[in-house]
Design a protein around this motif. Structure first.
Motif, PDB file in Angstrom:
ATOM      1  N   GLN A   8       4.188  -1.185  -4.671  1.00 18.33           N
ATOM      2  CA  GLN A   8       3.309  -1.791  -5.673  1.00 18.33           C
ATOM      3  C   GLN A   8       1.837  -1.694  -5.286  1.00 18.33           C
ATOM      4  O   GLN A   8       1.000  -2.290  -5.924  1.00 18.33           O
ATOM      5  CB  GLN A   8       3.677  -3.266  -5.831  1.00 18.33           C
ATOM      6  CG  GLN A   8       5.115  -3.439  -6.233  1.00 18.33           C
ATOM      7  CD  GLN A   8       5.582  -4.853  -6.036  1.00 18.33           C
ATOM      8  OE1 GLN A   8       4.894  -5.657  -5.441  1.00 18.33           O
ATOM      9  NE2 GLN A   8       6.744  -5.171  -6.544  1.00 18.33           N
ATOM     10  N   GLU A   9       1.558  -0.991  -4.219  1.00 18.94           N
ATOM     11  CA  GLU A   9       0.159  -0.911  -3.798  1.00 18.94           C
ATOM     12  C   GLU A   9      -0.648  -0.181  -4.866  1.00 18.94           C
ATOM     13  O   GLU A   9      -0.118   0.621  -5.613  1.00 18.94           O
ATOM     14  CB  GLU A   9       0.071  -0.231  -2.434  1.00 18.94           C
ATOM     15  CG  GLU A   9       0.633  -1.144  -1.361  1.00 18.94           C
ATOM     16  CD  GLU A   9       0.513  -0.589   0.041  1.00 18.94           C
ATOM     17  OE1 GLU A   9       0.170   0.576   0.196  1.00 18.94           O
ATOM     18  OE2 GLU A   9       0.785  -1.362   0.969  1.00 18.94           O
ATOM     19  N   THR A  10      -1.934  -0.480  -4.911  1.00 22.47           N
ATOM     20  CA  THR A  10      -2.728   0.003  -6.039  1.00 22.47           C
ATOM     21  C   THR A  10      -2.920   1.516  -6.004  1.00 22.47           C
ATOM     22  O   THR A  10      -2.895   2.134  -4.944  1.00 22.47           O
ATOM     23  CB  THR A  10      -4.113  -0.659  -6.045  1.00 22.47           C
ATOM     24  OG1 THR A  10      -4.778  -0.232  -4.881  1.00 22.47           O
ATOM     25  CG2 THR A  10      -4.016  -2.151  -6.088  1.00 22.47           C
ATOM     26  N   ALA A  34      -5.061   4.137  -6.083  1.00 20.59           N
ATOM     27  CA  ALA A  34      -5.762   5.079  -5.214  1.00 20.59           C
ATOM     28  C   ALA A  34      -5.713   4.659  -3.742  1.00 20.59           C
ATOM     29  O   ALA A  34      -6.520   5.119  -2.949  1.00 20.59           O
ATOM     30  CB  ALA A  34      -7.196   5.213  -5.681  1.00 20.59           C
ATOM     31  N   HIS A  35      -4.735   3.830  -3.377  1.00 24.57           N
ATOM     32  CA  HIS A  35      -4.655   3.351  -1.990  1.00 24.57           C
ATOM     33  C   HIS A  35      -4.719   4.499  -0.977  1.00 24.57           C
ATOM     34  O   HIS A  35      -5.497   4.453  -0.024  1.00 24.57           O
ATOM     35  CB  HIS A  35      -3.366   2.538  -1.792  1.00 24.57           C
ATOM     36  CG  HIS A  35      -3.057   2.215  -0.365  1.00 24.57           C
ATOM     37  ND1 HIS A  35      -3.907   1.463   0.413  1.00 24.57           N
ATOM     38  CD2 HIS A  35      -2.010   2.551   0.431  1.00 24.57           C
ATOM     39  CE1 HIS A  35      -3.382   1.349   1.628  1.00 24.57           C
ATOM     40  NE2 HIS A  35      -2.236   2.000   1.668  1.00 24.57           N
ATOM     41  N   LEU A  36      -3.917   5.533  -1.213  1.00 22.30           N
ATOM     42  CA  LEU A  36      -3.849   6.632  -0.235  1.00 22.30           C
ATOM     43  C   LEU A  36      -5.165   7.408  -0.169  1.00 22.30           C
ATOM     44  O   LEU A  36      -5.603   7.798   0.904  1.00 22.30           O
ATOM     45  CB  LEU A  36      -2.700   7.582  -0.574  1.00 22.30           C
ATOM     46  CG  LEU A  36      -1.304   6.965  -0.549  1.00 22.30           C
ATOM     47  CD1 LEU A  36      -0.262   8.014  -0.881  1.00 22.30           C
ATOM     48  CD2 LEU A  36      -1.004   6.341   0.804  1.00 22.30           C
ATOM     49  N   LEU A  57       0.636   9.607   4.913  1.00 24.02           N
ATOM     50  CA  LEU A  57       2.084   9.507   5.150  1.00 24.02           C
ATOM     51  C   LEU A  57       2.481   8.234   5.907  1.00 24.02           C
ATOM     52  O   LEU A  57       3.642   8.073   6.255  1.00 24.02           O
ATOM     53  CB  LEU A  57       2.567  10.735   5.939  1.00 24.02           C
ATOM     54  CG  LEU A  57       2.671  12.034   5.140  1.00 24.02           C
ATOM     55  CD1 LEU A  57       2.877  13.223   6.065  1.00 24.02           C
ATOM     56  CD2 LEU A  57       3.821  11.966   4.136  1.00 24.02           C
ATOM     57  N   HIS A  58       1.530   7.367   6.170  1.00 24.43           N
ATOM     58  CA  HIS A  58       1.841   6.221   7.053  1.00 24.43           C
ATOM     59  C   HIS A  58       3.048   5.408   6.590  1.00 24.43           C
ATOM     60  O   HIS A  58       3.821   4.925   7.392  1.00 24.43           O
ATOM     61  CB  HIS A  58       0.616   5.321   7.249  1.00 24.43           C
ATOM     62  CG  HIS A  58       0.135   4.639   6.006  1.00 24.43           C
ATOM     63  ND1 HIS A  58      -0.434   5.324   4.963  1.00 24.43           N
ATOM     64  CD2 HIS A  58       0.123   3.339   5.637  1.00 24.43           C
ATOM     65  CE1 HIS A  58      -0.764   4.471   4.017  1.00 24.43           C
ATOM     66  NE2 HIS A  58      -0.433   3.254   4.389  1.00 24.43           N
ATOM     67  N   ASP A  59       3.200   5.257   5.267  1.00 25.80           N
ATOM     68  CA  ASP A  59       4.297   4.419   4.763  1.00 25.80           C
ATOM     69  C   ASP A  59       5.439   5.225   4.169  1.00 25.80           C
ATOM     70  O   ASP A  59       6.210   4.690   3.366  1.00 25.80           O
ATOM     71  CB  ASP A  59       3.754   3.459   3.697  1.00 25.80           C
ATOM     72  CG  ASP A  59       3.192   2.190   4.318  1.00 25.80           C
ATOM     73  OD1 ASP A  59       3.553   1.873   5.468  1.00 25.80           O
ATOM     74  OD2 ASP A  59       2.399   1.507   3.643  1.00 25.80           O
ATOM     75  N   VAL A  60       5.533   6.495   4.563  1.00 27.21           N
ATOM     76  CA  VAL A  60       6.552   7.352   3.946  1.00 27.21           C
ATOM     77  C   VAL A  60       7.961   6.778   4.156  1.00 27.21           C
ATOM     78  O   VAL A  60       8.852   6.943   3.315  1.00 27.21           O
ATOM     79  CB  VAL A  60       6.413   8.819   4.465  1.00 27.21           C
ATOM     80  CG1 VAL A  60       6.869   8.960   5.900  1.00 27.21           C
ATOM     81  CG2 VAL A  60       7.149   9.781   3.568  1.00 27.21           C
ATOM     82  N   ALA A  67      -7.979   0.899   8.663  1.00 26.40           N
ATOM     83  CA  ALA A  67      -8.219   1.441   7.317  1.00 26.40           C
ATOM     84  C   ALA A  67      -7.232   0.842   6.312  1.00 26.40           C
ATOM     85  O   ALA A  67      -7.610   0.465   5.196  1.00 26.40           O
ATOM     86  CB  ALA A  67      -8.085   2.963   7.346  1.00 26.40           C
ATOM     87  N   ASP A  68      -5.986   0.715   6.710  1.00 26.28           N
ATOM     88  CA  ASP A  68      -4.928   0.205   5.826  1.00 26.28           C
ATOM     89  C   ASP A  68      -5.181  -1.267   5.491  1.00 26.28           C
ATOM     90  O   ASP A  68      -5.087  -1.693   4.335  1.00 26.28           O
ATOM     91  CB  ASP A  68      -3.580   0.377   6.548  1.00 26.28           C
ATOM     92  CG  ASP A  68      -2.394   0.302   5.599  1.00 26.28           C
ATOM     93  OD1 ASP A  68      -2.562   0.579   4.403  1.00 26.28           O
ATOM     94  OD2 ASP A  68      -1.287  -0.029   6.079  1.00 26.28           O
ATOM     95  N   VAL A  69      -5.532  -2.033   6.506  1.00 26.03           N
ATOM     96  CA  VAL A  69      -5.773  -3.464   6.281  1.00 26.03           C
ATOM     97  C   VAL A  69      -7.037  -3.667   5.434  1.00 26.03           C
ATOM     98  O   VAL A  69      -7.040  -4.484   4.503  1.00 26.03           O
ATOM     99  CB  VAL A  69      -5.873  -4.229   7.630  1.00 26.03           C
ATOM    100  CG1 VAL A  69      -6.371  -5.649   7.413  1.00 26.03           C
ATOM    101  CG2 VAL A  69      -4.520  -4.238   8.333  1.00 26.03           C
TER     102      VAL A  69
HETATM  103 FE   LIG Z   1      -0.708   1.354   3.283  1.00 28.68          FE
END
Ligand SMILES: [Fe+2]
Ligand SMILES: [Fe+2]
Length: 352
Positions: free
Chosen positions: A142-144, A146-148, A186-189, A275-277
């Motif tokens: 559910q992340e927004t 353009a998160h990546l 790919l961090h959350d692949v 960056a992710d946080v």
């Molecule tokens: Fe993330």
């Protein structure tokens, strides 16, 4: 292929342009580094041949500029030089040049080198594939939107900052920055392996569910490890694996899945963690509103030394303007996309 030649010498430019045109390329020329940057701003050139010796901005300076620019595609740079010797080659490569042609050049050699550049550029389609894979994994989340995209820009900004620091100089060169930009999405692949009822749960997770959620780090790294077994030479798989596994580790050792601490956590994982946080803080999520940059900065500062590597936090503080610029740029884009969607829906309603 569209090629940009940058040389202050008109005669040399003509000879080079003629040779390249005869080989079927479309050539544009610039007389100085400034003019080249201006041309590159308005039109995209994937391959640039530039003269090392130019008054004002030298070829090496221009090369560094090109590498610092945030273009969407890789620019292949060939330096033209009469210089010889290892020292010059090292200097050129350090500035980010991909290849050299010695003056005076042989047309055949020139064409072979241009071909090599075209081959490398075609590899960039791998990057597109990687990003599509990451997007696919994210589409269940559910992340927004353009998160990546934002995240990889933040990662690149941090790595660019660290690159000249004494401590990181050996590890973070322009290749590293490019690899990080390519693989951080790919961090959350591994989230593809998390059941929907947990991944999509709107409320907070129970302790047991959270344990399952944490497994996305191991699932992702194992998947990438399997690919790495088949292609052990693929540096991007190695970095992608490290990122997938370590982006939830904390500097004080309280993270997961391995409880690594300090510099035992791969640098790429430490960069992605911040960056992710930052992105999670500054954008709206189902469980929270979007926080301002200032509030997010405060939270990140509180995490300095416990959650985050203090060096990465320092790199972040050095580049706050850039972070805000990225944040605003994507926010404006999303707003534009949302309003275009509304407009096209309204138009459809009129048609039907
Ligand atoms: Fe993330
Ligand atoms: Fe994650």
């Amino acid at each position: 292929m569209r090629i940009l030649i940058v040389d202050d010498d008109d005669i040399a430019t003509d000879i080079l342009a003629n040779a390249l045109t005869q080989f079927g390329h479309h050539v544009t020329s610039a007389r100085s580094g400034r003019e080249a940057l201006e041309l590159m701003r308005s039109c995209s050139y994937r391959l640039v041949v530039l003269d090392w010796e130019m008054p004002g901005m030298t070829g090496i300076d221009l090369c560094r500029h090109i590498r610092r620019r945030y273009s969407s595609g890789y620019v292949y740079v060939i330096l033209l030089t009469a210089r010889r010797g290892t020292q010059s080659i090292v200097e050129g490569l350090n500035a980010g040049a991909d290849d050299f042609i010695s003056k005076p050049f042989e047309p055949q050699e020139l064409e072979v080198r241009i071909h090599a550049g075209e081959r490398i550029l075609s590899l960039e389609s791998h990057e597109v594939t990687i990003f599509s894979l990451a997007k696919l994994a994210e589409s269940r989340d559910q992340e927004t939107g353009a998160h990546l995209e934002r995240m990889r820009e933040y990662c690149r900004t941090l790595a660019d900052e660290l690159s000249p620091w004494e401590k990181f100089r050996d590890e973070v060169d322009s290749d590293y920055v490019q690899l990080l930009y390519m693989t951080s999405p790919l961090h959350d692949v591994g989230k593809v392996g998390i059941p929907d009822k947990i991944l999509l749960k709107p409320g907070p997770l129970t302790a047991e569910e959270f344990e399952i959620m944490k497994r996305h780090t191991v699932i992702g790294s194992k998947t990438l490890d399997a690919a790495l077994d088949l292609h052990p030479e693929a540096k991007f798989l190695c970095m992608a694996r490290d990122i997938a596994r370590s982006h939830h580790e904390r500097f004080d050792g309280s993270g997961y899945p391995d409880g690594l601490a300090g510099e035992d956590i791969p640098l790429c994982g430490r960069i992605v963690a911040l960056a992710d946080v930052y992105d999670a803080l500054t954008t709206k999520r189902v469980y929270k509103p979007a926080f301002s940059h200032e509030k997010s900065r405060e939270i990140i500062l509180k995490g300095m030394g416990n959650h985050f590597d203090p060096d990465i936090v320092r790199a972040f503080l050095q580049n706050e303007d850039r972070f805000v610029e990225i944040l605003n740029r994507f926010a404006a884009r999303e707003e534009f996309e949302a309003s275009s969607l509304l407009k096209s829906r309204a138009e459809m309603a009129l048609v039907y």
